[in-house]
Design a protein around this motif. Structure first.
Motif, PDB file in Angstrom:
ATOM      1  N   LYS A  62      -8.058  -5.672  -3.146  1.00  0.00           N
ATOM      2  CA  LYS A  62      -8.558  -4.381  -2.649  1.00  0.00           C
ATOM      3  C   LYS A  62      -7.372  -3.566  -2.135  1.00  0.00           C
ATOM      4  O   LYS A  62      -6.976  -3.708  -0.984  1.00  0.00           O
ATOM      5  CB  LYS A  62      -9.601  -4.600  -1.561  1.00  0.00           C
ATOM      6  CG  LYS A  62     -10.834  -5.387  -2.035  1.00  0.00           C
ATOM      7  CD  LYS A  62     -11.885  -5.468  -0.964  1.00  0.00           C
ATOM      8  CE  LYS A  62     -13.057  -6.325  -1.436  1.00  0.00           C
ATOM      9  NZ  LYS A  62     -13.700  -5.777  -2.641  1.00  0.00           N
ATOM     10  N   PRO A  63      -6.800  -2.711  -2.972  1.00  0.00           N
ATOM     11  CA  PRO A  63      -5.585  -1.989  -2.567  1.00  0.00           C
ATOM     12  C   PRO A  63      -5.879  -0.876  -1.567  1.00  0.00           C
ATOM     13  O   PRO A  63      -6.886  -0.170  -1.661  1.00  0.00           O
ATOM     14  CB  PRO A  63      -5.081  -1.410  -3.891  1.00  0.00           C
ATOM     15  CG  PRO A  63      -6.323  -1.233  -4.711  1.00  0.00           C
ATOM     16  CD  PRO A  63      -7.210  -2.396  -4.349  1.00  0.00           C
ATOM     17  N   ARG A  64      -4.965  -0.707  -0.615  1.00  0.00           N
ATOM     18  CA  ARG A  64      -5.024   0.436   0.290  1.00  0.00           C
ATOM     19  C   ARG A  64      -4.197   1.599  -0.264  1.00  0.00           C
ATOM     20  O   ARG A  64      -4.514   2.760  -0.017  1.00  0.00           O
ATOM     21  CB  ARG A  64      -4.520   0.027   1.676  1.00  0.00           C
ATOM     22  CG  ARG A  64      -5.386  -1.016   2.358  1.00  0.00           C
ATOM     23  CD  ARG A  64      -4.837  -1.388   3.724  1.00  0.00           C
ATOM     24  NE  ARG A  64      -4.878  -0.248   4.647  1.00  0.00           N
ATOM     25  CZ  ARG A  64      -4.322  -0.255   5.855  1.00  0.00           C
ATOM     26  NH1 ARG A  64      -3.654  -1.320   6.278  1.00  0.00           N
ATOM     27  NH2 ARG A  64      -4.410   0.821   6.632  1.00  0.00           N
ATOM     28  N   THR A  65      -3.119   1.261  -0.992  1.00  0.00           N
ATOM     29  CA  THR A  65      -2.260   2.277  -1.604  1.00  0.00           C
ATOM     30  C   THR A  65      -2.115   1.971  -3.087  1.00  0.00           C
ATOM     31  O   THR A  65      -2.000   0.801  -3.478  1.00  0.00           O
ATOM     32  CB  THR A  65      -0.871   2.293  -0.947  1.00  0.00           C
ATOM     33  OG1 THR A  65      -1.003   2.580   0.434  1.00  0.00           O
ATOM     34  CG2 THR A  65       0.032   3.338  -1.595  1.00  0.00           C
ATOM     35  N   ILE A  66      -2.127   3.022  -3.899  1.00  0.00           N
ATOM     36  CA  ILE A  66      -1.877   2.906  -5.335  1.00  0.00           C
ATOM     37  C   ILE A  66      -0.642   3.748  -5.650  1.00  0.00           C
ATOM     38  O   ILE A  66      -0.567   4.917  -5.260  1.00  0.00           O
ATOM     39  CB  ILE A  66      -3.081   3.410  -6.155  1.00  0.00           C
ATOM     40  CG1 ILE A  66      -4.326   2.573  -5.853  1.00  0.00           C
ATOM     41  CG2 ILE A  66      -2.765   3.380  -7.653  1.00  0.00           C
ATOM     42  CD1 ILE A  66      -5.602   3.125  -6.475  1.00  0.00           C
ATOM     43  N   ILE A  67       0.341   3.133  -6.323  1.00  0.00           N
ATOM     44  CA  ILE A  67       1.545   3.862  -6.738  1.00  0.00           C
ATOM     45  C   ILE A  67       1.661   3.728  -8.252  1.00  0.00           C
ATOM     46  O   ILE A  67       1.721   2.610  -8.772  1.00  0.00           O
ATOM     47  CB  ILE A  67       2.818   3.325  -6.062  1.00  0.00           C
ATOM     48  CG1 ILE A  67       2.619   3.184  -4.552  1.00  0.00           C
ATOM     49  CG2 ILE A  67       4.000   4.251  -6.350  1.00  0.00           C
ATOM     50  CD1 ILE A  67       3.825   2.631  -3.819  1.00  0.00           C
TER      51      ILE A  67
END
Length: 340
Positions: A62-67
């Motif tokens: 469950k990502p908090r940030t996507i780059i």
């Protein structure tokens, strides 16, 4: 708030090209990327669907940030791939996936940020003489579905990351034999650009032009088949096309090395060069690279490498997230905290 201040773990990172999209998960700062997966861009309606398929297979992620590193000019929070149909909408992605922020950058900007962390035969294969280079600017470029290029310029104890659209500059004939070839080349948007020749489709264009020039009907082949057959043969049309590609690649790479004064070295990634390292070593690549009078002596001191790290853009994104203060780069994207 700068977008770099919104980077929180866990991360979902992605390298989205014209053909494939690669995703990985980074749980904590300093961790290596895990759960690497590759998805065909043409197999999904857009990035949300491709990432959703990835996350569905890994429900604990469950990502908090996507780059995301994307193969296009990144100058806004919504961009469109140059050589594929996807639209990359950072706000849409963040809300659909449930992330707190989404950051976008050019794909070769991400590869450039990997350069300080690449060393040794597992990551780099030298082309031409093994030279030390210096602490100056470094250049990364790569031929694949398209052609990308970014400069990494040292600035005090940091690096300025300068993405370019060098692949869309004009490419012209120089030698007499090339002038005779030019009328047979397929134009793209009525132009002959660096990317239109120095890419997978470019290899096919070179082969077809050489065959038409000889009065022969081109065979129905793919760029991958030309590369494989050209490396096996000692002569013939496929070998000739691949040799011409290598010479043009050397010339273009040398031009960019001059433009950016890339005395720290030139590094080639993409989907093509890593497949043909030995061919490039035996080809006119380095000779064309060095043919830059009156500055040939300077160019001769610049090392050239093929990046053999399997996923350099993901390596660069991982290092950027952990050490964003080391890189000067303009980012675009979306953050839930900005309410935009």
């Amino acid at each position: 708030m700068p977008l770099t201040d919104t980077i929180t773990y866990p991360l979902l990172i992605g390298d989205i090209g014209g053909t494939n999209a690669r995703f990985a998960f980074v749980a904590e700062k300093g961790d290596a990327p895990i759960a690497l997966v590759k998805r065909p861009v043409a197999g999904h309606a857009g990035p949300v669907e491709a990432m959703g398929a990835y996350l569905k297979a890994h429900p604990d992620k469950k990502p908090r940030t996507i780059i995301l590193a994307v193969a296009t000019r990144v100058n806004a929070a919504v961009v469109h791939l140059t050589n594929a149909s996807w639209t990359i909408d950072s706000r849409q992605i963040g809300r659909a996936i449930g992330a707190e922020s989404v950051l976008l950058m050019n794909d070769y900007a991400a590869v450039a940020m990997a350069l300080p962390f690449l060393a040794g035969p597992d990551h780099l294969a030298p082309l031409g003489p093994e030279l030390p280079g210096d602490a100056g600017a470094r250049l990364v470029l790569g031929a694949g579905t398209g052609m990308g290029a970014t400069a990494l310029v040292p600035f005090e104890n940091r690096f300025a990351v300068l993405p370019t659209e060098a692949g869309h500059t004009e490419f012209g004939a120089v030698e007499e034999g090339e002038l005779a070839l030019w009328p047979y080349l397929e134009r793209v948007h009525d132009r002959v650009t660096s990317e239109s020749l120095l890419s997978g489709p470019g290899i096919l264009r070179l082969y077809e032009a050489l065959e038409r020039q000889r009065g022969n009907p081109p065979a129905l082949v793919t760029p991958a088949e030309i590369v494989a057959a050209g490396m096996r043969a000692q002569d013939g049309p496929f070998h000739a096309a691949l040799t011409q590609f290598a010479k043009f690649l050397g010339r273009f790479t040398g031009d960019l090395a001059l433009i950016f004064s890339a005395t720290g070295g030139v590094y080639m990634g993409g989907g093509i060069a890593p497949r043909m390292v030995e061919f490039l070593r035996q080809s006119p690549f380095r000779q064309a690279f060095e043919r830059k009078m009156p500055f040939a002596e300077i160019i001769r001191q610049i090392p050239t490498f093929v990046i053999t790290d399997r996923e350099p853009a993901l390596t660069g994104l991982t290092q950027f997230a952990a050490h964003s203060e080391r890189f000067l780069i303009t980012l675009h994207g979306w953050s839930a905290s900005s309410m935009s």
